[in-house]
Scaffold this motif. Structure first.
Motif, mmCIF file in Angstrom:
data_model
loop_
_atom_site.group_PDB
_atom_site.id
_atom_site.type_symbol
_atom_site.label_atom_id
_atom_site.label_comp_id
_atom_site.label_asym_id
_atom_site.label_seq_id
_atom_site.Cartn_x
_atom_site.Cartn_y
_atom_site.Cartn_z
ATOM 1 N N PRO A 192 7.822 10.482 -0.955
ATOM 2 C CA PRO A 192 8.124 10.152 0.533
ATOM 3 C C PRO A 192 7.703 11.073 1.266
ATOM 4 N N VAL A 193 7.259 12.125 1.044
ATOM 5 C CA VAL A 193 6.698 13.310 2.128
ATOM 6 C C VAL A 193 5.260 12.737 2.226
ATOM 7 N N THR A 194 4.403 12.198 1.275
ATOM 8 C CA THR A 194 3.270 11.473 1.252
ATOM 9 C C THR A 194 3.319 10.316 2.265
ATOM 10 N N ALA A 195 4.286 9.491 2.064
ATOM 11 C CA ALA A 195 4.330 8.214 2.952
ATOM 12 C C ALA A 195 4.534 8.677 4.401
ATOM 13 N N TYR A 196 5.494 9.848 4.647
ATOM 14 C CA TYR A 196 5.229 10.142 6.125
ATOM 15 C C TYR A 196 4.073 10.595 6.404
ATOM 16 N N LEU A 197 3.400 11.307 5.602
ATOM 17 C CA LEU A 197 2.023 11.868 6.149
ATOM 18 C C LEU A 197 0.965 10.627 6.319
ATOM 19 N N MET A 198 1.323 9.771 5.277
ATOM 20 C CA MET A 198 0.368 8.546 5.956
ATOM 21 C C MET A 198 0.755 7.857 7.272
ATOM 22 N N GLY A 199 2.035 7.887 7.627
ATOM 23 C CA GLY A 199 2.369 7.498 8.905
ATOM 24 C C GLY A 199 1.920 8.119 9.943
ATOM 25 N N ILE A 200 1.830 9.516 9.725
ATOM 26 C CA ILE A 200 1.459 10.317 10.987
ATOM 27 C C ILE A 200 -0.318 9.880 10.967
ATOM 28 N N PRO B 86 9.267 14.265 -5.399
ATOM 29 C CA PRO B 86 9.429 14.551 -4.060
ATOM 30 C C PRO B 86 8.457 14.278 -3.229
ATOM 31 N N GLY B 87 7.100 14.382 -3.956
ATOM 32 C CA GLY B 87 5.932 14.147 -3.116
ATOM 33 C C GLY B 87 5.539 12.917 -2.307
ATOM 34 N N ALA C 16 0.778 -1.284 0.153
ATOM 35 C CA ALA C 16 -0.152 -0.129 0.162
ATOM 36 C C ALA C 16 0.975 1.224 -0.027
ATOM 37 N N VAL C 17 2.040 1.253 0.638
ATOM 38 C CA VAL C 17 2.774 2.419 0.867
ATOM 39 C C VAL C 17 3.436 2.746 -0.479
ATOM 40 N N LEU C 18 3.894 1.674 -1.174
ATOM 41 C CA LEU C 18 4.720 1.546 -2.165
ATOM 42 C C LEU C 18 3.793 2.026 -3.498
ATOM 43 N N ASP C 19 2.465 1.645 -3.644
ATOM 44 C CA ASP C 19 1.425 1.978 -4.403
ATOM 45 C C ASP C 19 1.168 3.488 -4.354
ATOM 46 N N VAL C 20 1.059 3.823 -3.240
ATOM 47 C CA VAL C 20 0.682 5.388 -2.989
ATOM 48 C C VAL C 20 1.706 6.215 -3.602
ATOM 49 N N ALA C 21 3.051 5.845 -3.015
ATOM 50 C CA ALA C 21 4.072 6.475 -3.525
ATOM 51 C C ALA C 21 4.345 6.562 -4.880
ATOM 52 N N ARG C 22 4.057 5.572 -5.603
ATOM 53 C CA ARG C 22 4.137 5.352 -7.015
ATOM 54 C C ARG C 22 2.979 6.355 -7.597
ATOM 55 N N ASP C 23 1.978 6.626 -7.118
ATOM 56 C CA ASP C 23 0.669 7.183 -7.826
ATOM 57 C C ASP C 23 1.071 8.600 -7.537
ATOM 58 N N VAL C 24 1.663 9.172 -6.442
ATOM 59 C CA VAL C 24 2.061 10.605 -6.129
ATOM 60 C C VAL C 24 3.323 10.812 -7.066
ATOM 61 N N ALA C 25 4.321 10.037 -7.143
ATOM 62 C CA ALA C 25 5.601 10.133 -7.932
ATOM 63 C C ALA C 25 5.173 10.466 -9.316
#
Length: 80
Positions: A44-52, A41-42, A26-35
């Motif tokens: 890794p930032v989005t992955a961080y936001l997911m974590g929060i 650069p969005g 799920a994290v990699l899929d979201v990161a791919r879609d954002v990238a």
């Protein structure tokens, strides 16, 4: 075990987390879609936001779905 799995296990051990709680796909899929749809650069930032969000109690699947929908519709909405 591949390098990513080994890294996740090591990082989880360092942070006192449980590797089974990490939905890597799920994290990699979201990161791919954002990238691809927003900005590289969005990712890794989005992955961080997911974590929060998940750390504050949000459902991981819901967070991933909402961020994916936002990223996929980003250019279509005229956001850039």
């Amino acid at each position: 075990m591949n390098v990513l799995d080994a890294w996740i296990r090591a990082a989880c051990a360092e942070l006192d987390l449980v590797p089974a709680d990490v939905d890597t796909v799920a994290v990699l899929d979201v990161a791919r879609d954002v990238a691809h749809n927003v900005l590289r650069p969005g990712a890794p930032v989005t992955a961080y936001l997911m974590g929060i969000a998940v750390g504050r109690g949000a459902d991981p699947a819901d967070v991933a779905a909402r961020l994916t929908a936002l990223a996929v519709g980003w250019a279509a909405d005229g956001q850039e």
